[in-house]
Design an enzyme around this catalytic site. Structure first.
Site, PDB file in Angstrom:
ATOM      1  N   GLY A 263      13.605-118.641  38.541  1.00  0.00           N
ATOM      2  CA  GLY A 263      13.163-119.654  37.637  1.00  0.00           C
ATOM      3  C   GLY A 263      12.085-119.466  36.364  1.00  0.00           C
ATOM      4  O   GLY A 263      12.386-117.792  35.301  1.00  0.00           O
TER       5      GLY A 263
ATOM      6  N   CYS B  87      10.660-112.934  41.235  1.00  0.00           N
ATOM      7  CA  CYS B  87      10.963-113.228  39.707  1.00  0.00           C
ATOM      8  C   CYS B  87      10.205-113.980  39.305  1.00  0.00           C
ATOM      9  O   CYS B  87       8.224-113.509  39.172  1.00  0.00           O
ATOM     10  CB  CYS B  87      12.940-113.292  39.024  1.00  0.00           C
ATOM     11  SG  CYS B  87      12.990-113.207  37.561  1.00  0.00           S
TER      12      CYS B  87
ATOM     13  N   HIS C 146      16.430-110.703  42.779  1.00  0.00           N
ATOM     14  CA  HIS C 146      16.424-111.425  43.064  1.00  0.00           C
ATOM     15  C   HIS C 146      17.103-111.033  44.006  1.00  0.00           C
ATOM     16  O   HIS C 146      18.867-110.839  43.629  1.00  0.00           O
ATOM     17  CB  HIS C 146      17.509-112.099  42.601  1.00  0.00           C
ATOM     18  CG  HIS C 146      16.569-113.116  41.215  1.00  0.00           C
ATOM     19  ND1 HIS C 146      15.772-113.300  40.703  1.00  0.00           N
ATOM     20  CD2 HIS C 146      16.696-113.036  39.898  1.00  0.00           C
ATOM     21  CE1 HIS C 146      15.619-114.251  40.114  1.00  0.00           C
ATOM     22  NE2 HIS C 146      16.328-113.360  38.841  1.00  0.00           N
TER      23      HIS C 146
ATOM     24  N   GLU D 106      18.078-113.266  46.609  1.00  0.00           N
ATOM     25  CA  GLU D 106      19.232-114.441  46.883  1.00  0.00           C
ATOM     26  C   GLU D 106      20.511-114.226  45.969  1.00  0.00           C
ATOM     27  O   GLU D 106      21.445-115.446  46.663  1.00  0.00           O
ATOM     28  CB  GLU D 106      18.116-116.188  46.407  1.00  0.00           C
ATOM     29  CG  GLU D 106      17.750-115.982  44.799  1.00  0.00           C
ATOM     30  CD  GLU D 106      17.172-114.693  44.600  1.00  0.00           C
ATOM     31  OE1 GLU D 106      16.756-114.314  44.992  1.00  0.00           O
ATOM     32  OE2 GLU D 106      16.440-115.027  43.408  1.00  0.00           O
TER      33      GLU D 106
END
Lengths: 296, 187
Positions: free
Chosen positions: B47, B79, B171, B173
């Site tokens: 984010g 991150c 990331h 994800e």
């Protein structure tokens, strides 16, 4: 030597995924950018004039002066976005060369091309584009947009058009989810999009990229409304720096987007915000002056 | 079965949730500190770190997360989440949670046009992981108890572990590859 690849669609759409649940704020100078960052904005949109002023002053609205954009980029460490005119690929090239983090190919500026948008696949910098319905969203994604937002009606402080556009996109997707596969070819033809993209949207049950709300959001409750309607995050244009107490309002909207399902918190952050932007009812604007109708 | 708390203040918490759920884990999205009472693990997603830092302060997350970390709960930051876990960052803002013995530099590769993908071996996790770096941070310094799981050619660590704490610059994800999530569930 290990291969490193930049500018992939994964990296471009992935940046929008990092902005989710956040608020992107329009700013016109480094001071406003710092206020926005301090209030918790996930990014700022660097402009020469906010949409309310563009609407009031009229004339041709173009890409912002690069020196203003560079000053804003220097002032904050969060991502900085900027707008190019629809179809103006040279403005987009210029913005990319400045190292801007995201380009908004925006109907808020005057059109440079009445028929064609920028072919966004040619760029390493990602693009966000506006839409009013699923067809428009998917056409922009076909051209390479890595993020979508509702058009709403910028510079009004009236959320009604953003609500209409978000509800329309969601309704179109719900219909698509229930549509049998043998009807998709005709649907794709009617929407002017590829069957593959329709199938992907149908199977994922959502737009293939991040979808923010924009165009008329002025209060914490407006922002939370858009989130509850299915937005992944919110752009606030004129709503912050055209209000009485921008820093407090900006922070309140950030909190309302995180806690969009918690009315007690929305009530708390909505207290004593000072004057909201005056606003103009989108209904009072003649059809030919609506920014959202400028492109398809 | 353990419950994975995913900090849902801002960022790609839905993406993390989807990967954990695909592995059969139960997830809980966390927006207030008291919601962490019944979780067994915590993820701080990607984010904007300045936004995450401010919301962590606004809602009193700092001390509760530190307490969970020192109690041995597995915590993973990706991150912006890595920035939040750091003891120190190279700029004065945002203020990290100061949980992990690492110093981190934000936006270490430049702006968005410099964001990239690269296949990198992650020691003990995967030989060939497609790492996605988006305006990513890197680890500048590591304390003696910090194990380096992966580094770039120039020697900068991009995945580190200190006991129950895991941090990645990239990331996982977003990679359609659940091996790092699986590793975290086994911590």
């Amino acid at each position: 030597m290990v291969e490193t690849v930049t500018g992939t669609f994964t990296v471009k759409s992935g940046h929008a995924q990092m902005l989710k649940g956040g608020v992107i704020m329009d700013v016109v100078n480094p001071e406003q950018a710092e206020i926005a960052a301090e209030a918790g904005a996930v990014a700022v949109m660097a402009l020469e004039r906010v949409p309310a002023d563009i609407r009031a002053e009229g004339g041709v609205a173009r890409m912002t002066d690069p020196s203003i954009i560079l000053d804003i980029m220097k002032a904050v460490s969060i991502p900085v976005m900027a707008k190019c005119r629809i179809g103006h690929f040279v403005e987009a090239q210029v913005l990319e060369s400045l190292g801007i983090d995201y380009i908004d190919e925006s109907e808020v500026l005057t059109l440079a091309d009445e028929k064609h948008h920028v072919w966004k696949h040619d760029f390493k910098v990602p693009f966000v584009c506006g839409c009013r319905d699923l067809g428009e969203a998917l056409r922009r994604i076909s051209e390479g947009a890595a993020m979508i937002r509702t058009k709403g009606e910028a510079g009004t402080g009236d959320v009604v058009e953003a609500v209409r556009h978000m509800r329309t996109v969601q309704d179109n997707i719900r219909k698509l989810k229930n549509m049998p596969y043998d009807e998709l070819v005709v649907e794709a033809r009617d929407l002017g999009v590829s069957v593959d993209l329709l199938i992907q949207t149908k199977e994922e049950g959502r737009l293939p990229v991040v979808n923010f709300a924009a165009g008329g959001v002025a209060t914490p409750a407006d922002a939370a409304l858009m989130m509850q309607l299915g937005a992944d995050g919110v752009f606030v244009g004129s709503g912050i720096f055209k209000s009485g107490d921008p820093a407090t309002r900006a922070n309140a909207i950030v909190q309302a987007v995180t806690h969009y399902n918690d009315p007690k918190i929305i009530a708390e952050v909505s207290k004593d915000l000072g004057e909201a932007m005056v606003g103009i009812s989108a209904r009072s604007i003649p059809e030919n002056e609506l920014l959202a109708s400028r492109s398809k | 079965m353990s419950v994975v708390g995913v900090l849902a203040l801002q960022g790609d918490f839905e993406e993390h949730t989807a990967v954990f759920e695909s592995l059969g884990a139960e997830c809980k999205q966390i927006r207030l500190p008291e919601q962490m009472n019944d979780i067994d693990r915590l993820v701080i997603p990607g984010g904007e770190s300045t936004t995450l830092s401010r919301l962590c302060s606004n809602y009193g997350f700092r001390d509760p997360i530190k307490t969970l970390a020192s109690s041995g709960m597995p915590i993973w930051g990706t991150c912006a989440g890595m920035i939040m876990l750091a003891d120190k960052i190279t700029e004065s803002d945002p203020i990290p949670l100061q949980i992990m013995d690492i110093e981190v530099q934000r936006n270490a590769f430049g702006r968005q046009i410099d964001s990239f993908e690269q296949i990198i071996p992650l020691q003990g996790i995967a030989e060939d992981f497609n790492c996605i770096f988006i305006r990513a941070p890197i680890v500048m310094e590591t304390g003696p108890a910090v194990n380096i799981i992966a580094e770039l050619d120039n020697g900068n660590p991009i995945a580190v572990q200190e006991g129950n704490l895991l941090a990645t610059s990239f990331h996982p994800e977003l990679s359609n590859d659940s091996r790092v999530h699986k590793y975290f569930l086994d911590l």
